[in-house]
Design a protein around this motif. Structure first.
Motif, PDB file in Angstrom:
ATOM      1  N   UNK A  33       0.844  -1.204   0.000  1.00 10.17           N
ATOM      2  CA  UNK A  33       0.000   0.000   0.000  1.00 10.17           C
ATOM      3  C   UNK A  33       0.877   1.250   0.000  1.00 10.17           C
ATOM      4  N   UNK A  34       1.893   1.251   0.836  1.00  8.32           N
ATOM      5  CA  UNK A  34       2.796   2.402   0.868  1.00  8.32           C
ATOM      6  C   UNK A  34       3.574   2.538  -0.441  1.00  8.32           C
ATOM      7  N   UNK A  35       4.041   1.411  -0.957  1.00  8.79           N
ATOM      8  CA  UNK A  35       4.792   1.437  -2.216  1.00  8.79           C
ATOM      9  C   UNK A  35       3.913   1.897  -3.380  1.00  8.79           C
ATOM     10  N   UNK A  36       2.688   1.375  -3.465  1.00 10.72           N
ATOM     11  CA  UNK A  36       1.772   1.779  -4.528  1.00 10.72           C
ATOM     12  C   UNK A  36       1.369   3.238  -4.413  1.00 10.72           C
ATOM     13  N   UNK A  37       1.189   3.722  -3.200  1.00 10.03           N
ATOM     14  CA  UNK A  37       0.847   5.131  -2.984  1.00 10.03           C
ATOM     15  C   UNK A  37       1.993   6.024  -3.434  1.00 10.03           C
ATOM     16  N   UNK A  38       3.194   5.615  -3.120  1.00 10.24           N
ATOM     17  CA  UNK A  38       4.386   6.406  -3.448  1.00 10.24           C
ATOM     18  C   UNK A  38       4.668   6.430  -4.949  1.00 10.24           C
ATOM     19  N   UNK A  39       4.439   5.324  -5.635  1.00 10.43           N
ATOM     20  CA  UNK A  39       4.781   5.215  -7.055  1.00 10.43           C
ATOM     21  C   UNK A  39       3.655   5.626  -8.000  1.00 10.43           C
ATOM     22  N   UNK A  40       2.484   5.959  -7.486  1.00 12.06           N
ATOM     23  CA  UNK A  40       1.348   6.341  -8.330  1.00 12.06           C
ATOM     24  C   UNK A  40       1.508   7.786  -8.808  1.00 12.06           C
ATOM     25  N   UNK A  41       0.788   8.152  -9.881  1.00 15.80           N
ATOM     26  CA  UNK A  41       0.836   9.552 -10.330  1.00 15.80           C
ATOM     27  C   UNK A  41       0.240  10.495  -9.289  1.00 15.80           C
ATOM     28  N   UNK A  42       0.460  11.789  -9.496  1.00 10.73           N
ATOM     29  CA  UNK A  42      -0.010  12.783  -8.531  1.00 10.73           C
ATOM     30  C   UNK A  42      -1.526  12.806  -8.443  1.00 10.73           C
ATOM     31  N   UNK A  43      -2.000  13.250  -7.319  1.00 10.24           N
ATOM     32  CA  UNK A  43      -3.431  13.315  -7.055  1.00 10.24           C
ATOM     33  C   UNK A  43      -3.817  12.242  -6.054  1.00 10.24           C
ATOM     34  N   UNK A  44      -4.618  12.648  -5.073  1.00  9.81           N
ATOM     35  CA  UNK A  44      -4.958  11.723  -3.990  1.00  9.81           C
ATOM     36  C   UNK A  44      -5.744  10.514  -4.494  1.00  9.81           C
ATOM     37  N   UNK A  45      -6.696  10.733  -5.368  1.00  9.06           N
ATOM     38  CA  UNK A  45      -7.505   9.602  -5.838  1.00  9.06           C
ATOM     39  C   UNK A  45      -6.663   8.633  -6.665  1.00  9.06           C
ATOM     40  N   UNK A  46      -5.745   9.145  -7.475  1.00 11.13           N
ATOM     41  CA  UNK A  46      -4.870   8.271  -8.258  1.00 11.13           C
ATOM     42  C   UNK A  46      -3.919   7.498  -7.356  1.00 11.13           C
ATOM     43  N   UNK A  47      -3.439   8.161  -6.319  1.00 11.45           N
ATOM     44  CA  UNK A  47      -2.525   7.482  -5.390  1.00 11.45           C
ATOM     45  C   UNK A  47      -3.251   6.372  -4.613  1.00 11.45           C
ATOM     46  N   UNK A  48      -4.495   6.635  -4.205  1.00  9.91           N
ATOM     47  CA  UNK A  48      -5.259   5.605  -3.499  1.00  9.91           C
ATOM     48  C   UNK A  48      -5.581   4.426  -4.414  1.00  9.91           C
ATOM     49  N   UNK A  49      -5.901   4.720  -5.665  1.00  8.28           N
ATOM     50  CA  UNK A  49      -6.176   3.646  -6.628  1.00  8.28           C
ATOM     51  C   UNK A  49      -4.896   2.844  -6.889  1.00  8.28           C
ATOM     52  N   UNK A  50      -3.775   3.527  -7.034  1.00  7.42           N
ATOM     53  CA  UNK A  50      -2.488   2.845  -7.222  1.00  7.42           C
ATOM     54  C   UNK A  50      -2.105   2.004  -6.020  1.00  7.42           C
ATOM     55  N   UNK A  51      -2.419   2.507  -4.848  1.00  2.00           N
ATOM     56  CA  UNK A  51      -2.139   1.772  -3.617  1.00  2.00           C
ATOM     57  C   UNK A  51      -2.964   0.489  -3.563  1.00  2.00           C
ATOM     58  N   UNK A  52      -4.253   0.583  -3.852  1.00  6.37           N
ATOM     59  CA  UNK A  52      -5.118  -0.607  -3.831  1.00  6.37           C
ATOM     60  C   UNK A  52      -4.737  -1.605  -4.911  1.00  6.37           C
TER      61      UNK A  52
END
Length: 177
Positions: A33-52
């Motif tokens: 979750x932390x790794x996906x949040x960190x590596x996702x594109x900018x924006x909170x919703x994109x980071x949460x989707x990347x984390x999941x």
């Protein structure tokens, strides 16, 4: 050294595999979750989707790897308990070394030896810390050493220190002054 809180050996393998799977799933889920949040594109919703997405794709793999390690370790540990007819820290140390070596066997002999050494060292550290903590916690339950001379015991109890029994008592018991 008997461990009363653990299951008997055939059931211990399944119990340890399940516990390792749960640890891998939770720990791997947090890490991914932390790794996906960190590596996702900018924006909170994109980071949460990347984390999941990272959690859903990698967490089951990590949990399966943990379960394989835990199952192999418990199988070797139970085998050693059966053949050696005792349960001591050496079983865990040997099991950790053998598990590390067996799981790295696909990568060649050098990798196998290195993983076996790391597994043995890691388990010896874990067992050593467990023994150290057991000895430290056992100190508080040890009975005090009784006095060797009964005369000294009476003198110490009748001491007129203010820290003693509320400052009462004298060196000569049963004497009125």
């Amino acid at each position: 050294m008997e461990e009363y809180s653990r299951e008997p050996c055939p059931y211990r393998i399944v119990d340890d595999s399940g516990g390792a799977f749960a640890m891998g799933c939770i720990g791997g889920g947090i890490f991914q979750a932390l790794k996906g949040f960190r590596n996702a594109p900018q924006g909170l919703s994109r980071r949460l989707i990347g984390s999941m997405a990272a959690v859903k794709s990698r967490s089951p793999v990590i949990a399966g790897n943990f379960a394989a390690w835990g199952g192999m370790f418990s199988t070797i540990d139970c085998t050693l308990v059966h053949f050696r007819q005792k349960e001591d820290p050496w079983n865990s140390i040997i099991s950790g070394a053998a598990t590390g070596g067996i799981l790295a066997a696909r990568n060649g002999l050098a990798s196998m030896a290195g993983s076996a050494i790391i597994g043995g060292i890691l388990l010896s550290l874990i067992e050593g810390v467990g023994i150290l903590l057991t000895r430290i916690s056992a100190e508080q339950f040890r009975n005090p050493v009784p006095p060797t001379d009964p005369h000294d015991a009476n003198l110490n109890m009748m001491d007129s220190d203010s820290s003693g029994a509320f400052g009462f008592g004298s060196r000569t018991p049963n004497v009125n002054t």
